[in-house]
Design an enzyme around this catalytic site. Structure first.
Site, short mmCIF file in Angstrom:
data_model
loop_
_atom_site.label_atom_id
_atom_site.label_comp_id
_atom_site.label_asym_id
_atom_site.label_seq_id
_atom_site.Cartn_x
_atom_site.Cartn_y
_atom_site.Cartn_z
CB CYS A 71 19.18 26.04 60.15
SG CYS A 71 17.75 27.06 59.76
CG HIS A 174 22.27 27.88 57.20
ND1 HIS A 174 21.90 26.58 56.96
CD2 HIS A 174 21.11 28.56 57.40
CE1 HIS A 174 20.59 26.47 57.00
NE2 HIS A 174 20.08 27.67 57.28
CD GLU A 176 25.19 24.95 56.94
OE1 GLU A 176 25.67 25.39 58.00
OE2 GLU A 176 23.97 24.76 56.76
#
Ligand code: GLN
Length: 196
Positions: A71, A174, A176
């Site tokens: 991002c 994302h 993560e």
């Protein structure tokens, strides 16, 4: 500097890497590769400059250090940014043009399942949950940039949201935050291949 640092540290550790935060030039000297997290690219640009990390980081990237940006990290790595502040700096490590906050107001943040080349085409789960938060998309790429994922449907159908150029990987979304470690494992494998 800012953003999803803890989430990436956790994901990288689960993917088998020795992960540590990098805030100073000396800490940069100690790592083989770098992840630039999701967050706010204009703030990162400012903090990298204030902490005197911008130039050393750009130099390491120019020398071929593997990197992954999610991002805002994708924005930082790109060579051309559309819709950013005139004073925002970027690292110029990936030959792509990105548009910041590209998905617009109505779909500012959304989730979708997508195909990720090199990951979901194997025998693991055939798709990946992707979380987009005020995300950029990739508007154009140099000929040697590989497209790894596109938006599968909706108003932004076919927009490019994951790319790789040699040792540099970037996603608009994302991984993560989802608990799915496949993108981080993919990156750790890239780093192992690049650094032996
Ligand atoms: N819109 C942010 C930027 O321009 C990126 C958002 C994110 O990383 N979730 O940097």
């Amino acid at each position: 500097m800012q953003g999803d640092v803890r989430e990436h540290l956790a994901a990288l550790t689960e993917a088998g890497a020795h992960a540590r935060p990098v805030r100073r030039p000396t800490e940069l000297d100690d790592v083989d590769a770098i992840v630039i997290p999701g967050g706010e690219s204009t703030t990162m640009s400012h903090l990298l400059t204030v902490f005197e990390l911008f130039d050393p980081l750009r130099d390491r990237l120019a020398a071929g250090m593997p990197a992954y940006g999610s991002c805002a990290g994708m924005i930082m790595l790109a060579s051309t940014i559309l819709d950013t502040r005139p004073d925002a700096r970027h690292l110029d490590a990936l030959d792509i043009t990105v548009r910041r906050n590209a998905f617009g107001r109505q779909v500012e943040s959304f989730e979708t399942d997508l195909r990720f080349d090199g990951i979901t085409d194997g025998h693991e789960e055939p798709s990946m949950r992707a979380v987009f938060i005020r995300a950029p998309w990739v508007e154009s790429i140099a000929p040697d940039v590989e497209v790894l994922a596109r938006v599968p449907d909706g108003p932004a159908k076919d927009r490019i949201v994951a790319v790789r150029q040699g040792r540099v990987l970037a996603t608009s979304f994302h991984p993560e935050v989802t608990g799915d470690r496949r993108v981080h494992r993919f990156f750790v494998d890239m780093v192992r291949a690049a650094t032996g």
